[in-house]
Design an enzyme around this catalytic site. Structure first.
Site, short mmCIF file in Angstrom:
data_model
loop_
_atom_site.label_atom_id
_atom_site.label_comp_id
_atom_site.label_asym_id
_atom_site.label_seq_id
_atom_site.Cartn_x
_atom_site.Cartn_y
_atom_site.Cartn_z
N TRP A 1 0.83 -1.21 0.00
CA TRP A 1 0.00 0.00 0.00
C TRP A 1 0.86 1.25 0.00
CZ3 TRP A 1 -0.49 3.92 3.65
CH2 TRP A 1 -1.57 4.79 3.44
N PHE B 1 3.96 1.65 -1.20
CA PHE B 1 4.59 1.86 -2.50
C PHE B 1 3.56 2.33 -3.54
CE2 PHE B 1 8.17 -0.62 -0.86
CZ PHE B 1 9.23 0.09 -1.37
N HIS C 1 -48.80 53.73 5.63
CA HIS C 1 -47.48 53.97 5.02
C HIS C 1 -47.49 53.50 3.55
CE1 HIS C 1 -42.98 54.24 5.22
NE2 HIS C 1 -43.11 53.40 4.21
N GLU C 2 -47.95 52.27 3.32
CA GLU C 2 -47.94 51.75 1.95
C GLU C 2 -48.92 52.51 1.06
OE1 GLU C 2 -45.63 49.86 1.11
OE2 GLU C 2 -44.95 49.40 3.13
N HIS D 1 -47.35 55.71 -0.18
CA HIS D 1 -46.55 55.48 -1.40
C HIS D 1 -47.46 55.37 -2.62
CE1 HIS D 1 -42.75 55.01 0.58
NE2 HIS D 1 -43.11 53.93 1.27
N ASP E 1 -36.61 54.06 2.55
CA ASP E 1 -37.12 55.06 1.61
C ASP E 1 -36.25 56.31 1.62
OD1 ASP E 1 -39.23 53.32 1.15
OD2 ASP E 1 -40.47 54.22 2.72
#
Length: 621
Positions: free
Chosen positions: A138, A140, A434-435, A438, A510
């Protein structure tokens, strides 16, 4: 190159087979050596114990047919088959016991266990010897593998797909018609090189595909190889660069040698900016000996292409400004093909390509989805269609409905819904107003994008969202559109202050976006008369397409004061304008908020029906 997985698997199977064979042979040896003993054990199992003198007396009286001596045990079997057992001293012999009378018909058998005892004594040494021999073998083999790996360290890591494996065609790349037209010449040259050489034409040796991530640069390169029916070598720029100087250059040499053997073919280097940055420590990234030597080797190999080799190098990058100038000069990557984000028609074609293996329900409108997906790349649209298929499967649909497509688009662009996030009633009221602030201000601003949807269902980090979409693709933006966009962004804060006489942190993003727009108006677009037509601040950053660059200050304190003054005055003026819109329509704001709190989501059609057509009577908040 390192051993292939198939070869490693074969070695492991060979070792396992050898071990099983050794164990089988060892077991068979034990079986045959111990066979007589097992037979006697079965025959003597029913023996009862008697004194040794009784067996001696029975021997003299000829009552036993066979006497068996096994180590210090004595078994006597009579003619009737009865067996008795006794014990003798270890050093007592048959002669000393008087069982050697030649005239006595009783057969005295002495079992010799020296062979089996010797095997048991020697077996541990044999096993240890075999383990040592296996370990040496193994070791080698490991040394041989490491030497093989060391010798292949400079070999190319490119993945090769032959002409039969590359199935991609131009029809599979939708929405890039101009890029296809430029690459048709490359395909024709690979198919019919003699036609060009006879007239003295030279096809470009290098084709650089430039575009933001997800626009289909790699797909386009595979389509060229598929159309031409030639092998396709694919490798990333980062795979050339290693810790040791010279390895990358060795891999480049090996790649071009392999390509010439397989000509005509295409070499595709993805993310070439990883290895093709500016040399000498100038510009982006600084100096790097290994990367620079690799780049030098690429330049040399591209210069060394002989006429008639029919090898074309294609590369992709989203950072063309960091590439070394020698890489872009004629004779190397002298043809640049730009793949930009798709427009409306291109997006619709891309969506159709990604629905070829999917069923669409009646009413599923890909054109409407294309209109709502402004700014998305081909990779984003593929993700949208995949998410739509997932939605359809989860809902038990046999085909993709329009709702599946819309929900998938919203998930990809603004994030998934978080209905598990529970808000107290006061927070829900603030979010709704808030929305709607916008929505109303954006709807009243003439240059603002068209309102698409209002929702107070949490998505990502946002408690609610107001979604505006452009009606068509735009490539320039006017000053008034910037101002209307700022006004719409400040509508949410204005609604909070108007209705609740207080302000919250909900408008932080924002305000940040509005400030950035106003600052860019002053510093980049020359939209302030006092500052004049001057660009302030030098761009710095990674240079990636689609990424914002930071600015290095190159202006005086007086100019900085004027920029700050312009930003503050612009935002204040637009905030007052937004407040004026909301005061004018305060009754409708209350009415719409009441509906939104009940439904949580409102479409643009519902908003317009309530805001414009239906008469509203004032209601108390």
């Amino acid at each position: 190159m390192p051993p292939s997985p198939r070869r490693s698997s074969g070695n492991r199977q060979q070792w396992a087979l050898s071990l099983l064979l050794f164990v089988a042979l060892l077991g068979m040896s034990f079986y045959y050596i111990s066979a007589p003993q097992r037979a006697n054990d079965e025959r003597f199992a029913a023996a009862h114990e008697v004194p040794l003198s009784r067996i001696t007396q029975g021997y003299k009286e000829h009552r036993f047919k066979v006497i068996t001596v096994r180590d210090n045990k004595v078994f006597a079997e009579s003619s009737t088959g009865a067996v008795v057992q006794s014990y003798k001293e270890t050093l007592d012999t048959v002669s000393q016991l008087g069982w050697n009378d030649p005239l006595n018909p009783t057969v005295v058998m002495v079992e010799n266990h020296e062979a089996s005892n010797m095997l048991y004594a020697v077996l541990p040494d044999v096993i240890l010897f075999l383990l040592i021999i296996s370990g040496i073998i193994w070791l080698f083999r490991g040394i041989a593998r490491s030497q093989s790996t060391a010798l292949s360290f400079g070999k190319s890591r490119a993945r090769i797909a032959d002409a039969k494996q590359v199935k991609t065609r131009f029809k599979d790349v939708a929405g890039a018609e101009e890029a296809k037209e430029e690459l048709v010449e490359v395909v024709d040259f690979l198919k019919n090189p003699k036609k060009y050489m006879d007239i003295g034409a030279k096809i470009p040796k290098g084709v650089l595909l430039v575009g933001p991530p997800g626009t289909g640069k790699t797909l386009m390169a595979r389509a060229v190889a598929g159309e031409a029916g030639v092998p396709f070598f694919s490798i990333a720029g980062s795979e050339f660069v290693e810790m040791f100087v010279g390895v990358g250059a060795s891999r480049v040499r090996d790649l071009f040698v392999r390509a010439k053997r397989n000509a005509p073919c295409i070499i595709f280097i993805d993310e070439i900016d990883a290895v093709g940055r500016q040399r000498g420590g100038a510009g982006f990234g600084g100096g790097h000996d290994e990367r620079e030597q690799t780049l030098n080797q690429i330049l040399t190999e591209m210069d060394g292409f002989e006429q008639g080799t029919n090898v074309i190098v294609m590369a992709a990058t989203n950072r063309p400004d960091v590439l070394d100038v020698a890489l872009l000069r004629p004779g190397r990557f002298d043809r640049h093909v730009f793949l930009d984000k798709p427009d409306l028609d291109a997006r619709e074609k891309i969506l159709k390509v990604h629905t070829e293996n999917k069923r669409l329900a009646k009413g599923a409108d890909l054109f409407e989805i294309a209109k709502q997906s402004v700014g998305l790349t081909g990779a984003d649209l593929e993700n949208v269609m995949n998410e739509a298929a997932i939605f359809a499967a989860k809902r038990g649909h046999q085909a993709l409905t329009h709702k599946d497509l819309v929900d998938a688009l919203e998930k990809v662009t603004i994030g998934p819904e978080k209905r598990s996030r529970k808000l107290i009633q006061h927070e829900k009221d603030i979010t709704a107003y808030h929305e709607l602030g916008h929505a109303i201000v954006g709807h009243l601003c003439k240059e603002s994008d068209k309102l698409h949807k209002i929702s107070i269902v949490s998505r990502g980090s946002a408690l609610g969202i107001t979604w505006f979409l452009p009606e068509e693709d735009r490539y320039t933006t006017s000053r008034q559109k910037f101002l209307d966009e700022i006004c719409g962004l400040l509508g949410g804060r204005a609604a909070e202050q108007l209705i609740f006489h207080d302000i919250t942190t909900g408008a932080s993003n924002d305000i940040e976006r509005a400030s950035l727009i106003a600052r860019n108006m002053a510093m980049r677009y020359g939209m302030d008369t006092e500052l004049g037509l001057v660009s302030y601040g030098e761009k710095q950053g990674s240079g990636s397409l689609g990424a914002d660059l930071s600015n290095m200050r190159n202006y005086s304190e007086e100019s900085a004061r004027k920029i700050d003054l312009f930003v503050r005055e612009t935002i204040t003026r637009e905030y007052d304008r937004a407040m004026g819109f909301l005061k004018m329509h305060e009754a409708k704001l209350h009415h719409l908020a009441k509906i939104l709190l009940q439904k949580e989501t409102m479409s643009v059609a519902e908003f317009i029906a309530e805001f414009e057509d239906k008469p509203i009577t004032p209601i108390e908040p």
